[in-house]
Design a protein around this motif. Structure first.
Motif, short mmCIF file in Angstrom:
data_model
loop_
_atom_site.label_atom_id
_atom_site.label_comp_id
_atom_site.label_asym_id
_atom_site.label_seq_id
_atom_site.Cartn_x
_atom_site.Cartn_y
_atom_site.Cartn_z
N ALA A 191 75.61 28.51 43.85
CA ALA A 191 76.29 29.50 44.62
C ALA A 191 76.99 30.48 43.48
CB ALA A 191 77.49 28.78 45.45
N SER A 192 77.40 29.94 42.52
CA SER A 192 78.34 30.71 41.44
C SER A 192 77.08 31.44 40.79
CB SER A 192 78.99 29.75 40.47
OG SER A 192 80.14 29.09 41.25
N VAL A 193 76.03 31.15 40.50
CA VAL A 193 75.12 31.84 39.79
C VAL A 193 74.67 32.98 40.64
CG1 VAL A 193 72.73 31.83 38.93
CG2 VAL A 193 74.36 30.15 38.30
N ASN A 194 74.33 32.77 41.97
CA ASN A 194 74.04 33.76 43.03
C ASN A 194 75.11 34.87 42.79
OD1 ASN A 194 71.79 32.31 43.19
ND2 ASN A 194 72.65 31.67 45.62
N LEU A 195 76.28 34.45 42.71
CA LEU A 195 77.52 35.51 43.15
C LEU A 195 77.55 36.39 41.50
CD1 LEU A 195 80.01 36.41 44.73
CD2 LEU A 195 81.18 34.79 42.93
N VAL A 196 77.14 35.58 40.40
CA VAL A 196 77.24 36.63 39.32
C VAL A 196 76.00 37.45 39.19
CG1 VAL A 196 76.95 36.08 36.74
CG2 VAL A 196 78.35 34.71 37.93
N ALA A 197 74.86 36.95 39.53
CA ALA A 197 73.78 37.64 39.57
C ALA A 197 73.92 39.00 40.51
CB ALA A 197 72.47 36.90 39.64
N GLU A 198 74.42 38.69 41.96
CA GLU A 198 74.63 39.93 42.57
C GLU A 198 75.60 40.64 42.27
OE1 GLU A 198 76.46 39.57 47.08
OE2 GLU A 198 75.32 37.85 46.61
N ASN A 199 76.77 40.50 41.65
CA ASN A 199 77.77 41.07 41.14
C ASN A 199 77.22 42.13 39.88
OD1 ASN A 199 79.44 40.39 42.86
ND2 ASN A 199 80.68 38.97 41.40
N PHE A 200 76.48 41.17 39.19
CA PHE A 200 75.86 42.36 37.99
C PHE A 200 74.79 43.33 38.57
CE2 PHE A 200 72.30 42.64 34.89
CZ PHE A 200 73.20 43.07 33.67
N ALA A 201 74.04 42.88 39.59
CA ALA A 201 73.25 43.83 40.00
C ALA A 201 73.75 45.08 40.79
CB ALA A 201 72.04 43.06 41.21
N ASN A 202 74.90 44.58 41.31
CA ASN A 202 75.59 45.70 42.17
C ASN A 202 76.12 46.76 40.98
OD1 ASN A 202 74.96 44.65 44.64
ND2 ASN A 202 77.01 43.78 44.55
N ALA A 203 76.83 45.96 39.95
CA ALA A 203 77.50 46.96 39.02
C ALA A 203 76.44 47.77 38.54
CB ALA A 203 78.08 45.94 38.09
N ILE A 204 75.27 47.44 38.21
CA ILE A 204 74.56 48.08 37.38
C ILE A 204 73.79 49.11 38.24
CG2 ILE A 204 74.21 46.72 35.28
CD1 ILE A 204 71.39 45.86 36.21
N GLY A 205 73.76 48.72 39.73
CA GLY A 205 73.13 49.72 40.64
C GLY A 205 71.82 49.51 40.64
#
Lengths: 698, 506
Positions: free
Chosen positions: B480-494
């Protein structure tokens, strides 16, 4: 039932491996062998369900209907990736189950006799059973990664078994070579799995195969080029198959693998593990169908290997190496069939080959056993009087390997049906590649016949040439002796049981093997005679029969089969003619005029040495891979790490710091307290700052 | 006060309490030493049990921080903040479970200054667990930097002949790195006005500031990992450290770097991480290929394993900076797995070192004959080091390479050479040490694993194989935490999720 088939060998391996010392060798042998025989019987029951499947099942088309799947547990679950341990059974698996468990149980049985004097027998049986388990996991895999697990698992077992006699440096070297060369193949296999996942979005077989249709024209950026996606996937996967199945360029480990005990060679390096590459391509036939280029590559690599290995086999003197090159060559045949798009024939040859090649290896083992661990054929001869049954059984194996039979009839040994089938398929594939493959295979068939009969003649016919046998001794060494310096030292199959102390020659003391070794030979001989005629219709009969039998577990092309059945009559006879020519040449050179081989070798020393040294691949690889890697490692270590980073930068910087601060504080004192103190000051500085900052801003 | 609410505090400071207790043990005789040993073992076992309880209580579906403790300490900005999420939670049991093994393994080999040795290790345990458990950047710095001191003493006092050079190098590299990190931490405080990690995770640093902050943290973590070419201190430190020191260094301390990259670099500076991704890939590949080649030619067993650690950490950094789920998941798994396997390998070296007092490969050979049990155990870890499927070593390598393939096929292509090279150096080592004829005079009379060594190694064998076949306990806890980190990263770099971006139709 499938759980029992797969896990019986694992249970056996664990019992023999962990408890072997407690329960004793004999018990370990009986438990592992008993469990394997049980697994084999169950496999035949599974196979029979497909063999005699009622025609009604034909309505249910497509892979997912025919495959039974049993989930064992979860494996790697991450993001969209959901990989589980699943045992999948369909026709293709069932065929492999039968091959693997049958040969494995016979080899277990045989080993009870062959390894009788070895002090580490329970370890040996544990490895054999472990291998069988890994191989069964490979053939029952339902996703790419589980196949990779089995793939590496058999590699591990192969490594352990080749190096079984661990006190011998040559065995250890061969074991390591086998593992590392296979890893080169796995490099491609692993990348192929990644590519398949990226392109197809699935790693389970059914999901991936379904996705092929939608993606077959996709281009995909691999490295710096936009390439046809399915071609990239297939060629990368095929690289794995080339490693495991010892195809041209990645074949070098297989002959060396003969360092292992002979039953291992029969099981792993002839009948089962090396055919994993063939199985893999057949399993992935829906992927390969989407790439014409990949199919062409498969075919050409197969043809080249079939030809190349056969040429090397012509001149080898070690009885096991001749058969090893023969295996390499026959695997090439299988790949030609796959590359031509007639997968069922490739699997057919895999099936028949398992019987007669295991028979030949175990027969060779019987010869070696009889000769007290002599493997050099130049020191044999005349053994047919001493070990009559082994002789007859080896003849059966040779007849099957060389493909004796009468075209157009139902008379023929196992290899006749499958091998001729492949040759016809290659011709029918047409185009230039098909014809190249066709001629390569016909010539290879002639060579096959030659080296197979040469083996029989040198071993069983003529006069004994044992070392202690008076004038025979010199003759044996003169024959081909000028090349000895270039030839690697023949590791003799000697282990703890070493009978070289006997007086008189190995020939005089030659004896027939015990019943426990002969029974498996008879069973395999029955397979070598009958496997072709009985199963021809299922693998290479009418397209609808094949389709009905395989139930979508591999791609069956009606068109290609029609073409293969309709080849001109001379094509159908070509393999038989080549076989007869090879036999005649061997008879001429080794029975009628035994001096001929020597004359021929003297007349063409370059060619002879080229073949004897296996086209110099080992030397080449040593020069271009092994030595440079070690040199580079040393250069990077001593040059970069030690000199540049360490001496120049780190210590240099330290020295400058010391020069500057030396007069003020003796910082570089080497006392630990000073460093520890410096660190504490750092932390204190942080805390001070924190308090200050917190007080000011907080 | 509910005990489980303060579980992290207990786990973190229990070893320190044990260290204080050890101070009370008087005397230098064998009885006092044994008392100290059993106290240390008891304390670490209790800590391990608590850490497993933590794992058990941890709710894997919750993406937020759990077991949170938050008290104001120095003003509003620095607090006593503890808490774990899926990224950090597993490093705590990893540390705590390995510690009893480290203590136990020292029973036979450490005979001088026993009490001090144990105290230093217990203090080190507090620092390591604290670094993973804290949610305050200042505290993180203190714990992170704090680990240097005990490690430094371990090598410097109980180390081998060249220990002074080794400690110098260790200090030089680490300190240079952390100074830059300290500056970055101060800069972050001036930007965000807090050192609370939870708040910092949601704070958006301007991209140009991110670049500098990223570099500051990178300097520290790259040395800690260590990434090529900042790795030179590691082989030296390993060679000179006593067995326990090597085990902790390889198994836990290196993981601080990887943890830091995920917690800070990827999560707080996504733009800079994206911008530097190719740079990290190049260094990761260099680590995988170059250090593997260097490992191939080593003549010292410990150095060989140390270099192979650098290569394996290359997979971790490569996975993290792909920024996608498989990469980060695989990196965490690889770190846990390497924690088990490298620890076990150093224990294995310790076993023969205790007997023969040499680490030269050429001094050994044919050990399978007198030491069959040792040969089996060593084989399992060799295969795990090679990344054989069915051992824990495979899962992390597979996931990180899969992620790399999605990010850039070149990266995966080069990383896959590690598959070949690791087999070459690991099997060659095994062949030279274990296989062959047992003929060396000096080795005569060498004994197989004793009961204490077996108690240390057998659980590690079982874990290696268990996580190879059933990695779910690790993957599920972190998912769950990994998904969140990856999601935030993807959102941040668009960016769109990498899986779709990699394949393009025409």
């Amino acid at each position: 039932m499938i759980q029992a088939i797969v896990f019986f060998p694992l249970v056996g391996a664990l019992i023999a491996g962990l408890l072997g010392r407690i329960i004793g060798h004999r018990t370990s042998e009986y438990i592992t062998t008993g469990l394997l025989i049980g697994a084999a019987l169950l496999s035949w029951i599974v196979f029979a369900q497909y063999w005699f499947a009622p025609p009604a099942a034909e309505g249910a088309h497509g892979a997912e209907h025919a495959a039974t799947k049993v989930e064992v547990m979860r494996w790697i679950v991450s993001g969209a990736l959901d990989l589980r341990w699943v045992l999948r059974v369909d026709t293709l698996t069932a065929v492999m189950l039968v091959v693997v468990t049958t040969v494995s149980s016979l080899v277990h049985l045989y080993s009870i006799g062959y390894m009788a004097d070895d002090p580490h027998r329970s370890r040996f049986f544990a490895y054999l059973s472990l291998f069988t388990f890994a191989m069964l996991m490979l053939v029952t895999a339902d996703n790419f990664l589980q196949m990779f697990f089995g793939w590496e698992g058999v590699g591990l077992a192969s490594y352990l078994l080749i190096g079984f006699w661990y006190t011998r440096p040559s065995a250890n070297a061969a074991a390591m070579k086998a593992f590392v060369v296979n890893r080169v193949g796995d490099f491609g296999f692993a990348l192929g799995i990644f590519a398949a996942f990226v392109v197809l979005g699935h790693l389970d077989f059914d999901g991936a195969f379904h996705a092929v249709e939608a993606n077959k024209d996709l281009t995909f950026r691999f490295l710096s080029w936009d390439l046809h996606a399915m071609t990239v996937v297939c060629l990368l996967l095929f690289m794995g198959a080339m490693g495991k199945s010892a195809q041209f360029l990645l074949h070098t480990w297989l002959p060396d693998a003969m360092e292992g005990p002979t039953p291992v060679s029969a099981l792993i390096h002839a009948a089962t593990m090396v055919t994993a590459g063939v199985f893999m391509v057949a399993r992935f036939s829906p992927l390969f169908e989407a790439s014409e280029l990949a199919m062409t590559v498969v075919m050409l690599v197969g043809a080249l290997t079939a030809f190349f290995a056969a040429t090397v086999g012509l001149v080898q003197n070690d009885i096991k190496r001749v058969i090893a090159y023969s295996t390499c060559s026959q695997l090439g045949y299988m790949f030609v069939a796959l590359g031509a798009g007639v997968y069922s024939v490739g699997i057919f040859h895999l099936f028949t080959h398992a019987f007669f090649k295991a028979l030949l290896f175990l027969g060779a083992g019987s010869v070696i056993h009889a000769m007290h661990h002599e493997q050099d054929m130049r020191n044999m001869g005349g053994l047919r009087h001493k070990i009559k049954w082994t002789y007859y059984l080896m003849i059966v194996g040779t007849l099957a390997l060389t493909g004796v039979g009468i075209p157009g009839t139902w008379l023929g040994f196992a290899g006749f049906f499958s091998k001729d089938g492949i040759i016809e398929v290659a011709y029918a594939a047409g185009q230039s590649t098909g014809y190249i493959a066709f001629w390569a295979l016909v010539i290879a068939a002639m060579f096959t016949s030659f080296y197979s009969w040469r083996l029989i003649h040198l071993t069983f016919h003529g006069k004994p040439r044992g070392q202690h046998h008076g004038h025979g001794a010199h003759a044996a060494h003169d024959d081909h002796a000028h090349a000895d310096h270039a030839h690697d030292d023949h590791a003799h199959d000697d282990h703890a049981h070493d009978d070289h102390g006997h007086h008189g020659s190995a020939y005089d003391n030659a004896h027939e093997s015990p019943a426990v070794m002969m029974v498996p030979l008879f069973v395999l001989a029955a397979g070598a005679i009958l496997a072709g005629v009985v199963f021809n219709d299922l693998f290479f009969g009418h397209a609808e029969h094949i389709e009905h039998f395989f139930q979508g577990s591999l791609v069956v092309s009606e068109e290609l089969l029609e073409a293969a059945h309709g080849v001109p009559i001379w094509v159908k006879w070509s393999a038989t003619i080549a076989m007869v020519l090879g036999f005649a040449a061997a008879y001429q050179m080794y029975i009628r005029d035994p001096a001929a081989p020597k004359r021929l070798a003297h007349a063409n020393p370059g060619l002879y040495l080229f073949l004897l040294n296996k086209w110099y691949f080992d030397e080449l690889y040593d020069r271009i891979f092994v030595k440079p890697a070690l040199w580079l490692g040393n250069a990077l270590w001593k040059g970069f790490d030690d000199m540049l980073i360490d001496k120049t930068i780190t210590e240099g910087l330290g020295n400058r710091v010391r020069d500057i601060t030396g007069k003020v504080v003796k910082l570089q004192s080497g006392y630990l307290y000073h460093y520890a103190f410096a660190m504490l000051i750092g932390i204190a500085a942080l805390l001070t700052w924190a308090i200050a900052a917190g007080g000011l801003l907080g | 006060m509910i005990f489980s609410d303060h579980l992290l505090t207990f786990i973190t400071f229990l070893p320190t309490a044990g260290a204080l207790l050890l101070l009370l043990v008087g005397g230098r005789d064998e009885a006092a030493n044994n008392l100290a040993r059993y106290i240390a073992l008891g304390v670490t076992l209790l800590t391990a049990a608590l850490s497993l309880w933590l794992w058990y209580l941890f709710d894997p579906s919750n993406t937020g921080f759990q077991f949170v403790e938050n008290y104001a300490w120095i003003g509003e900005s620095i607090g006593y903040r503890m808490g774990v999420d899926g990224i950090s939670v597993l490093f705590i049991p990893l540390t705590a479970v390995l510690m009893p093994a480290v203590i136990l393994s020292s029973f036979g080999s450490i005979t001088k200054r026993v009490k001090e040795y144990l105290i230093v290790f217990l203090v080190l345990e507090t620092f390591m667990i604290g670094a993973f458990a804290t949610l305050d950047l200042a505290m993180f710095y203190v714990f992170f930097e704090g680990t240097l001191i005990p490690m430094f003493l371990i090598i410097g006092i109980w180390g081998g002949a060249r220990r002074i050079q080794a400690t110098y190098k260790f200090f030089f590299y680490s300190f240079t790195g952390t100074v830059l990190m300290l500056i970055a931490i101060m800069a972050m405080y001036w930007q965000a006005g807090t050192l609370d990690i939870v708040k910092l995770l949601t704070f958006k640093f301007p991209p140009e500031v991110q670049t500098w902050l990223w570099i500051g943290f990178f300097a520290s973590f790259a040395v800690k990992m260590p990434m090529w070419p900042f790795h030179r201190w590691l082989p030296e430190a390993h060679v000179e450290a006593p067995t326990g020191g090597s085990v902790i260094l390889a198994a836990i301390l290196l993981k601080l770097g990887g943890y830091g990259f995920i917690r800070f670099s990827i999560s707080m500076f996504p733009d800079a991480s994206h911008q530097f991704a190719n740079f990290v890939f190049v260094l990761s590949i260099a680590a995988i290929i170059i250090t593997s080649l260097v490992a191939l030619v080593q003549t010292d067993i410990k150095k060989l394993i140390a270099y192979s650690s650098v290569a394996h950490m290359g997979f971790v950094t490569m996975g993290i900076f792909t920024g996608n789920i498989y990469g980060i998941h695989g990196a965490i798994f690889q770190m846990i797995s390497h924690g088990i396997v490298s620890a076990a390998l150093f224990f294995c070296v310790g076993v023969v070192y205790d007997r023969m007092h040499t680490r030269e490969i050429s001094a050994y050979g044919g050990l399978v004959t007198p030491m069959p049990r040792y040969a089996v155990v060593f084989m399992v870890f060799t295969m795990a080091n090679v990344g054989l499927p069915g051992t824990s070593g495979f899962v992390g390598e597979f996931l990180t390479m899969l992620a790399a393939f999605q990010a850039n096929t070149w990266v995966a292509f080069f990383a896959a050479f590690g598959v070949i090279l690791s087999a070459a150096y690991a099997l060659w080592l095994y062949r030279r040490v274990i296989f062959g004829a047992f003929t060396k005079e000096s080795l005569k009379g060498i004994l197989d694993l004793d009961r204490r060594e077996a108690i240390v190694l057998v659980p590690l064998v079982l874990l290696t194989i268990l996580f190879g076949f059933y990695p779910a306990p690790i993957l599920d806890a972190t998912a769950a935490s990994v998904n969140l980190v990856a999601e935030n990263f993807a959102n941040a770099i668009g960016a769109a999720p990498a899986a779709v971006a990699a394949a393009t139709g025409h």
